[in-house]
Design a protein around this motif. Sequence first.
Motif, PDB file in Angstrom:
ATOM      1  N   TYR A   4       9.097 -10.121  -4.602  1.00 55.91           N
ATOM      2  CA  TYR A   4       9.805  -9.266  -3.661  1.00 55.91           C
ATOM      3  C   TYR A   4       9.382  -7.812  -3.852  1.00 55.91           C
ATOM      4  O   TYR A   4       9.106  -7.106  -2.884  1.00 55.91           O
ATOM      5  N   GLN A   5       9.298  -7.367  -5.074  1.00 58.66           N
ATOM      6  CA  GLN A   5       8.877  -5.991  -5.365  1.00 58.66           C
ATOM      7  C   GLN A   5       7.415  -5.778  -4.983  1.00 58.66           C
ATOM      8  O   GLN A   5       7.050  -4.726  -4.472  1.00 58.66           O
ATOM      9  N   ALA A   6       6.611  -6.773  -5.216  1.00 61.22           N
ATOM     10  CA  ALA A   6       5.195  -6.681  -4.867  1.00 61.22           C
ATOM     11  C   ALA A   6       5.045  -6.575  -3.352  1.00 61.22           C
ATOM     12  O   ALA A   6       4.238  -5.782  -2.841  1.00 61.22           O
ATOM     13  N   GLN A   7       5.842  -7.372  -2.635  1.00 65.87           N
ATOM     14  CA  GLN A   7       5.781  -7.317  -1.173  1.00 65.87           C
ATOM     15  C   GLN A   7       6.257  -5.950  -0.672  1.00 65.87           C
ATOM     16  O   GLN A   7       5.667  -5.376   0.242  1.00 65.87           O
ATOM     17  N   ASN A   8       7.327  -5.416  -1.264  1.00 70.31           N
ATOM     18  CA  ASN A   8       7.822  -4.089  -0.890  1.00 70.31           C
ATOM     19  C   ASN A   8       6.773  -3.010  -1.155  1.00 70.31           C
ATOM     20  O   ASN A   8       6.584  -2.093  -0.347  1.00 70.31           O
ATOM     21  N   ALA A   9       6.108  -3.099  -2.284  1.00 67.13           N
ATOM     22  CA  ALA A   9       5.062  -2.130  -2.630  1.00 67.13           C
ATOM     23  C   ALA A   9       3.908  -2.249  -1.647  1.00 67.13           C
ATOM     24  O   ALA A   9       3.349  -1.241  -1.190  1.00 67.13           O
ATOM     25  N   LYS A  10       3.559  -3.474  -1.299  1.00 66.25           N
ATOM     26  CA  LYS A  10       2.476  -3.710  -0.346  1.00 66.25           C
ATOM     27  C   LYS A  10       2.857  -3.158   1.030  1.00 66.25           C
ATOM     28  O   LYS A  10       2.058  -2.491   1.690  1.00 66.25           O
ATOM     29  N   ASP A  11       4.092  -3.418   1.472  1.00 67.92           N
ATOM     30  CA  ASP A  11       4.565  -2.909   2.756  1.00 67.92           C
ATOM     31  C   ASP A  11       4.599  -1.382   2.767  1.00 67.92           C
ATOM     32  O   ASP A  11       4.225  -0.739   3.754  1.00 67.92           O
ATOM     33  N   SER A  12       5.075  -0.823   1.679  1.00 60.74           N
ATOM     34  CA  SER A  12       5.147   0.643   1.561  1.00 60.74           C
ATOM     35  C   SER A  12       3.747   1.244   1.603  1.00 60.74           C
ATOM     36  O   SER A  12       3.518   2.275   2.263  1.00 60.74           O
ATOM     37  N   ALA A  13       2.808   0.634   0.940  1.00 63.93           N
ATOM     38  CA  ALA A  13       1.424   1.120   0.942  1.00 63.93           C
ATOM     39  C   ALA A  13       0.831   1.008   2.345  1.00 63.93           C
ATOM     40  O   ALA A  13       0.114   1.912   2.803  1.00 63.93           O
ATOM     41  N   ALA A  14       1.152  -0.065   3.045  1.00 62.84           N
ATOM     42  CA  ALA A  14       0.646  -0.256   4.402  1.00 62.84           C
ATOM     43  C   ALA A  14       1.233   0.800   5.333  1.00 62.84           C
ATOM     44  O   ALA A  14       0.531   1.359   6.187  1.00 62.84           O
ATOM     45  N   GLN A  15       2.534   1.072   5.158  1.00 67.87           N
ATOM     46  CA  GLN A  15       3.180   2.100   5.980  1.00 67.87           C
ATOM     47  C   GLN A  15       2.574   3.483   5.696  1.00 67.87           C
ATOM     48  O   GLN A  15       2.331   4.267   6.611  1.00 67.87           O
ATOM     49  N   THR A  16       2.347   3.770   4.436  1.00 60.39           N
ATOM     50  CA  THR A  16       1.755   5.053   4.050  1.00 60.39           C
ATOM     51  C   THR A  16       0.341   5.167   4.612  1.00 60.39           C
ATOM     52  O   THR A  16      -0.053   6.216   5.142  1.00 60.39           O
ATOM     53  N   ALA A  17      -0.405   4.100   4.541  1.00 59.37           N
ATOM     54  CA  ALA A  17      -1.776   4.095   5.070  1.00 59.37           C
ATOM     55  C   ALA A  17      -1.754   4.294   6.582  1.00 59.37           C
ATOM     56  O   ALA A  17      -2.557   5.065   7.136  1.00 59.37           O
ATOM     57  N   GLU A  18      -0.831   3.609   7.262  1.00 59.75           N
ATOM     58  CA  GLU A  18      -0.718   3.745   8.722  1.00 59.75           C
ATOM     59  C   GLU A  18      -0.306   5.167   9.090  1.00 59.75           C
ATOM     60  O   GLU A  18      -0.853   5.769  10.021  1.00 59.75           O
ATOM     61  N   HIS A  19       0.640   5.711   8.346  1.00 63.02           N
ATOM     62  CA  HIS A  19       1.094   7.085   8.603  1.00 63.02           C
ATOM     63  C   HIS A  19      -0.066   8.076   8.381  1.00 63.02           C
ATOM     64  O   HIS A  19      -0.281   8.986   9.186  1.00 63.02           O
ATOM     65  N   LYS A  21      -3.229   7.445   8.543  1.00 65.00           N
ATOM     66  CA  LYS A  21      -4.193   7.223   9.625  1.00 65.00           C
ATOM     67  C   LYS A  21      -3.745   7.954  10.894  1.00 65.00           C
ATOM     68  O   LYS A  21      -4.547   8.628  11.563  1.00 65.00           O
ATOM     69  N   ASN A  22      -2.461   7.847  11.237  1.00 64.68           N
ATOM     70  CA  ASN A  22      -1.935   8.499  12.435  1.00 64.68           C
ATOM     71  C   ASN A  22      -2.003  10.025  12.328  1.00 64.68           C
ATOM     72  O   ASN A  22      -2.368  10.711  13.290  1.00 64.68           O
ATOM     73  N   VAL A  23      -1.650  10.556  11.174  1.00 62.23           N
ATOM     74  CA  VAL A  23      -1.714  12.014  10.959  1.00 62.23           C
ATOM     75  C   VAL A  23      -3.169  12.472  11.049  1.00 62.23           C
ATOM     76  O   VAL A  23      -3.473  13.489  11.678  1.00 62.23           O
ATOM     77  N   GLY A  24      -4.067  11.709  10.453  1.00 61.50           N
ATOM     78  CA  GLY A  24      -5.496  12.045  10.511  1.00 61.50           C
ATOM     79  C   GLY A  24      -6.011  12.045  11.940  1.00 61.50           C
ATOM     80  O   GLY A  24      -6.753  12.942  12.356  1.00 61.50           O
ATOM     81  N   ALA A  25      -5.608  11.031  12.717  1.00 54.84           N
ATOM     82  CA  ALA A  25      -6.036  10.947  14.125  1.00 54.84           C
ATOM     83  C   ALA A  25      -5.470  12.112  14.916  1.00 54.84           C
ATOM     84  O   ALA A  25      -6.159  12.712  15.757  1.00 54.84           O
ATOM     85  N   GLU A  26      -4.209  12.467  14.658  1.00 57.04           N
ATOM     86  CA  GLU A  26      -3.592  13.593  15.353  1.00 57.04           C
ATOM     87  C   GLU A  26      -4.312  14.896  15.014  1.00 57.04           C
ATOM     88  O   GLU A  26      -4.619  15.706  15.904  1.00 57.04           O
TER      89      GLU A  26
END
Length: 109
Positions: A4-19, A21-26
Amino acid sequence: MSSYQAQNAKDSAAQTAEHTKNVGAEKAGQAQDHAEGMGQAAKDKANEASNFASEKANQAGQATSDTAQAAKDKAVEGKDKTGNVLQQTGDKVMETLTNAKDAVMGNNK
């Protein structure tokens, strides 16, 4: 670390990466817009400079033409005055010669 913690860390990393990416594109879009604006401003300044130079060249050409016309007019005026002076001088010479001939020949009027 639980799955569960690993999945949360993975999700958090994915969200951070997506964010990230979006800031970089902007930011890239903003930079591109700024560069396009700068390019357009440079084009506008170049056109403005070109128009200014063309106007100054036209003014200089007109001034040259006006000066040439004034010089031509003065030359014609001088030629006319010279012609009149020469005509008057010729008339005076003829009159003097006629008077001298009459004086020598005894034909005083």
